[in-house]
Design a protein around this motif. Sequence first.
Motif: not given
Length: 726
Positions: A587-588, A659, A663
């Motif tokens: 989703c991110i 991810m 990040t």
Amino acid sequence: MLQFLKLPLIIKAEINLVLVAVTVAGLVTRLWGISYPKSVVFDEVYYGQFVSLYMKQMFFIDDSGPPLGHMLNAFGAYIGGFDGNFVWNRIGAEYANNVPIWSMRFFPALSGALLIPVAYQILVELQFSHVSALGAALLLLMENALICQSRFMLLESVLTFFLFLAVLSYLKFNNVQKSGGAFSTSWWSWLLLTGLACTCAVGVKYMGLFTYVLLLGIAGTHTWQIIGNRAIGHVTVLCHVLARIFALLLLPALLYVGFFYAHLHLLYRSGPHDQIMTSAFQASLEGGLARITQGQPLEVAYGSQITMRNVLGKPMPCWLHSHKSNYPIRYDNGRGSSHQQQVTCYPFKDVNNWWIVKDPTRQDLVVSNPPRSVRHGDLIQLVHGMTSRFLNTHDVAAPMSPHSQEVSCYIDYNISMPAQNLWRVEIVNRETEHGVWKAILSNVRLIHVNTSAVLKLSGASLPDWGFRQLETVADKVSKGYHQSMEWNVEEHRYGKSHEQKDREAELHLPTQMDTSKNLSFLAKFSELQWKMLTFKNEETEHKYSSSPLDWITMDTNVAYWLHPSSNAQIHLIGNIVTWSSANLALCIYVILFLWYSVRRRRKIKDIPEDSWTQWVQAGVICAGGWAINYLPFFTMEKTLFLYHYLPALTFKILLFPIMLQHTYDHVISLPAYRHGFGALVLAWFSSVYMVYVTFSPLTYGQPSLSAAELGALRWKDSWDILIRKS
């Protein structure tokens, strides 16, 4: 001359100890105790039958995919000395001493173990850090569902390994290309390995086609970029294109055919699925139909005694048949019939399946010397061997298919309904315009001369008065060459008897004469491929079947095995922390990808160009791999289980460490925040490990838990944990 031998021989090697460590850990978690339980676990009851058939070299067909996975399992059984003698009739059946459990489960377990270092290297080739690669390896290492699926004689772990090997090989090939190593040894090696791994994935299960198509799309995009590069000469561009066509298209096609060559070479004996295949295919197998038809005459002649099998074979294989019972005067719905002798399609070998090919211009029912062969376009009459009545049709509605004509054997009631028993032979697969009708090899349509209707299997079952046999009709409406209209001669002899009593005795004799018929490998391959793509087992509801929507949040599980006397059991249940984290990562990723894309459209670049390229490539491989291995299941009309999701899940899991690194590198800038982020990641990995340990008793089947402990593991109401009542 030999002075160089006095020099020290030095070998230098760089060993990635982290990669070695995760590989060893993978081998331990997958191979440890794979002989337990010593009983049939879930789909081993299905795949084990194929292993036994390989050991006995008996032909079978599996509609789920090509034979490579079955051959690997059979190879493990062969190494272990398995003789194929075991009855695979129920889940939980205890294995006999002659079943080499460890070796039969070895290749799936090895594939599951090697998946971990391959995933590690995929992230490295995507230019992510070794820390992220280690994170991906640890996630797969502690994924309970992947462990469970790889420890038994199942195929998903083998499929996923080849999928990831194909992805890794292509990434390595592409990186060699970028570094200027085009057409080097390593460049060719990785390109050819990509094609090999893709073929092996498809050779295990047709689901492998999804990732193969994804890689072909990526390769096509990269090739298109090369074609547009004016700095590369025309000849070099042509060599690039031809190399990819050979390695990614031609080589896989050859290897795929090779798998079937080995399959058919090994399985040369008659087996349980013979009747699904055509008579020609059956006759090429040792035993079975070959034992009956070996040596029978090839060319059908006037006076030939034949049995005719419908080519379609659905709803079941059957032969043109008649018997002394007549159609009822009136059917249950009030419609009238001809009250002629019934003609049906009968799914068993029977003396009433025999017919005699008669020349309409002659009265004799024996083959002349020399025989007069029947050719395409010739007119014939078919005489039922046991009742001497002629195959007939007329303008009377069929009992179950009123839009078609009834087919019967004509009885002269001395009323105004004369016989209409002339049929024209149309050879569908003839090689010449006036080709000869051949037993086993020719598919024919019988066209009624008076009405132009075609003899056809309707597939409907007759009522009790028709003994539940299949309806045969003459269809005037249908056009084209549907297989329900095609028939082929299976058993065949040249008739010699003039008297009816002698003919009846002759029809009971086996057919043994002088001509053999063998199909080429390509003919057998084509037929087997078509049957695999079109043949479907009857789908039934299963207690543990599920829909693709249930897989995302793991709202379902599958009970694989239950100990006969204790609460020890094995379930396909994943690590819920890993599954949830992978969903979050996807989703991110989608949100960030859309955000970055919109801002880049506005000429705002939040991350460097090389990071953007890396980000997109990771999304194509991981998010694209998940989507292409998951979304097609919404269109499939088959019984689905949670294990069908595992290849897609494995791709999605890779997104999470990606991810995390993104990040850390591009979202968090302050050192204090980065330290806190690192602590959160460490705590998160600890939770993954705790869930792995907590559910290990259900993954490995030991130790046995109490009823209270099992109840505590039911984290979702939809999970079906088995608790034995004391």
